[in-house]
Design an enzyme around this catalytic site. Structure first.
Site, PDB file in Angstrom:
ATOM      1  N   GLY A  27       0.773  -1.239   0.000  1.00  0.00           N
ATOM      2  CA  GLY A  27       0.000   0.000   0.000  1.00  0.00           C
ATOM      3  C   GLY A  27       0.802   1.285   0.000  1.00  0.00           C
ATOM      4  N   ASP A  58       0.917   3.054   4.490  1.00  0.00           N
ATOM      5  CA  ASP A  58      -0.166   3.742   3.802  1.00  0.00           C
ATOM      6  C   ASP A  58      -1.161   4.350   4.786  1.00  0.00           C
ATOM      7  OD1 ASP A  58      -1.139   1.252   4.592  1.00  0.00           O
ATOM      8  OD2 ASP A  58      -1.944   0.703   2.635  1.00  0.00           O
ATOM      9  N   ASP A  83      -5.108   2.372  10.769  1.00  0.00           N
ATOM     10  CA  ASP A  83      -6.531   2.102  10.990  1.00  0.00           C
ATOM     11  C   ASP A  83      -6.725   1.538  12.400  1.00  0.00           C
ATOM     12  OD1 ASP A  83      -9.226   1.629  10.633  1.00  0.00           O
ATOM     13  OD2 ASP A  83      -8.963  -0.118   9.366  1.00  0.00           O
ATOM     14  N   PHE A 100     -13.690   3.816   4.434  1.00  0.00           N
ATOM     15  CA  PHE A 100     -12.774   2.980   3.654  1.00  0.00           C
ATOM     16  C   PHE A 100     -12.378   3.717   2.382  1.00  0.00           C
ATOM     17  CE2 PHE A 100     -10.974  -0.453   1.290  1.00  0.00           C
ATOM     18  CZ  PHE A 100     -10.326  -1.182   2.273  1.00  0.00           C
ATOM     19  N   VAL A 101     -11.086   3.976   2.251  1.00  0.00           N
ATOM     20  CA  VAL A 101     -10.601   4.760   1.112  1.00  0.00           C
ATOM     21  C   VAL A 101      -9.694   3.932   0.208  1.00  0.00           C
ATOM     22  CG1 VAL A 101     -10.789   7.003   2.254  1.00  0.00           C
ATOM     23  CG2 VAL A 101      -8.702   5.658   2.528  1.00  0.00           C
ATOM     24  N   ASP A 160      -5.728  -0.163  -1.649  1.00  0.00           N
ATOM     25  CA  ASP A 160      -6.559  -1.077  -2.437  1.00  0.00           C
ATOM     26  C   ASP A 160      -7.839  -1.470  -1.717  1.00  0.00           C
ATOM     27  OD1 ASP A 160      -5.194  -2.794  -0.436  1.00  0.00           O
ATOM     28  OD2 ASP A 160      -6.232  -4.402  -1.494  1.00  0.00           O
ATOM     29  N   ARG A 196      -5.365   0.603  -6.719  1.00  0.00           N
ATOM     30  CA  ARG A 196      -4.098   1.161  -6.221  1.00  0.00           C
ATOM     31  C   ARG A 196      -3.539   2.231  -7.152  1.00  0.00           C
ATOM     32  NH1 ARG A 196      -2.253  -1.997  -1.910  1.00  0.00           N
ATOM     33  NH2 ARG A 196      -2.597  -4.242  -2.068  1.00  0.00           N
TER      34      ARG A 196
HETATM   35  P1  IMP Z   1      -4.568  -1.707  10.689  1.00  0.00           P
HETATM   36  O1  IMP Z   1      -3.679  -2.872  11.068  1.00  0.00           O
HETATM   37  O2  IMP Z   1      -6.007  -1.966  11.000  1.00  0.00           O
HETATM   38  O3  IMP Z   1      -4.072  -0.379  11.214  1.00  0.00           O
HETATM   39  O4  IMP Z   1      -4.609  -1.644   9.115  1.00  0.00           O
HETATM   40  C1  IMP Z   1      -3.542  -1.346   8.347  1.00  0.00           C
HETATM   41  C2  IMP Z   1      -3.702  -1.883   6.949  1.00  0.00           C
HETATM   42  O5  IMP Z   1      -5.059  -2.135   6.585  1.00  0.00           O
HETATM   43  C3  IMP Z   1      -3.218  -0.846   5.993  1.00  0.00           C
HETATM   44  O6  IMP Z   1      -1.846  -0.958   5.777  1.00  0.00           O
HETATM   45  C4  IMP Z   1      -4.060  -1.109   4.756  1.00  0.00           C
HETATM   46  O7  IMP Z   1      -3.440  -2.056   3.927  1.00  0.00           O
HETATM   47  C5  IMP Z   1      -5.368  -1.663   5.282  1.00  0.00           C
HETATM   48  N1  IMP Z   1      -6.410  -0.615   5.394  1.00  0.00           N
HETATM   49  C6  IMP Z   1      -6.929  -0.073   6.511  1.00  0.00           C
HETATM   50  N2  IMP Z   1      -7.854   0.848   6.238  1.00  0.00           N
HETATM   51  C7  IMP Z   1      -7.922   0.916   4.880  1.00  0.00           C
HETATM   52  C8  IMP Z   1      -8.689   1.720   3.972  1.00  0.00           C
HETATM   53  O8  IMP Z   1      -9.505   2.588   4.328  1.00  0.00           O
HETATM   54  N3  IMP Z   1      -8.466   1.472   2.656  1.00  0.00           N
HETATM   55  C9  IMP Z   1      -7.574   0.562   2.192  1.00  0.00           C
HETATM   56  N4  IMP Z   1      -6.833  -0.196   3.007  1.00  0.00           N
HETATM   57  C10 IMP Z   1      -6.990  -0.018   4.353  1.00  0.00           C
HETATM   58 MG    MG Z   2      -4.236  -3.306   1.849  1.00  0.00          MG
END
Ligand code: IMP
Ligand code: MG
Length: 174
Positions: A35, A91, A94, A143-144, A150, A156
């Site tokens: 990402g 990227d 979240d 969700f973006v 992606d 992407r």
């Molecule tokens: P986390 O572990 O929940 O913080 O998520 C991190 C990973 O989830 C990021 O590196 C992204 O690959 C994916 N992700 C989280 N939110 C989004 C979103 O809104 N769009 C696309 N990918 C996301």
């Molecule tokens: Mg991803």
């Protein structure tokens, strides 16, 4: 949500800030694939400092729009980080699971410092607390896609960042 000129403006600002913060040091950048690919390419070309670049590949989403909480490292061997100033580039922040796991893993390699830089950070209550030192944009909990991000490996290559249409998100959870 963010078009190309808006992204470029913030990249310039962030690159200037990072270049200033690390001016007498040599950075080791760890890019989290896939990402961050486009973000990293655009940001690093704006940082006129000596630096090393390595990539780490992790999976936490398994193709869905929700985090599984489990973070799998696809690349096992880490570069030598002893005494280095490490900057993690990812990227999006979240739930925090991914960056918390990566930060822990890199910290174990005895670097001099570890900072986190993300393209996007969602304003929300996180499952795991992560402090991002550099954030290009803060966004609402939506969700973006685009500019490297992606949805089921698509979108992407969009040059801008946009919110995924709700119908598409719902289709995936059926
Ligand atoms: P986390 O572990 O929940 O913080 O998520 C991190 C990973 O989830 C990021 O590196 C992204 O690959 C994916 N992700 C989280 N939110 C989004 C979103 O809104 N769009 C696309 N990918 C996301
Ligand atoms: Mg991803």
């Amino acid at each position: 949500m963010f078009d190309e000129p808006a992204i470029r403006r913030r990249l310039d600002e962030m690159a200037a800030q990072i270049s200033n913060d690390y001016r007498d040091r040599e950075l080791t950048v760890i890019a989290i694939l896939t990402g961050s690919l486009i973000f990293v390419a655009d940001l690093l070309r704006r940082i006129p400092l000596p630096l090393k670049l390595d990539c780490l590949s992790v999976v936490s989403y398994h193709g869905k729009a929700q985090t599984s909480g489990e973070v799998i490292f696809k690349q096992v061997a880490l570069p030598d980080l002893v005494g280095r100033d490490v900057l993690i580039l990812d990227d999006i922040l979240d739930s925090g699971h991914t960056l918390a796991a990566i930060r822990e893993k890199l910290q174990a390699a005895k670097p001099c410092s570890v900072r986190v830089c993300v393209l996007l950070s969602k304003k929300k209550q996180r499952a795991r607390h992560v402090d991002a030192d550099y954030v290009e944009f803060e966004i609402e909990d939506e969700f973006v896609v685009g500019y490297g991000l992606d949805f089921m490996e698509r979108y992407r290559n969009l040059p801008y960042i946009g919110v995924l249409r709700k119908e598409l998100l719902e289709q995936s959870s059926r």
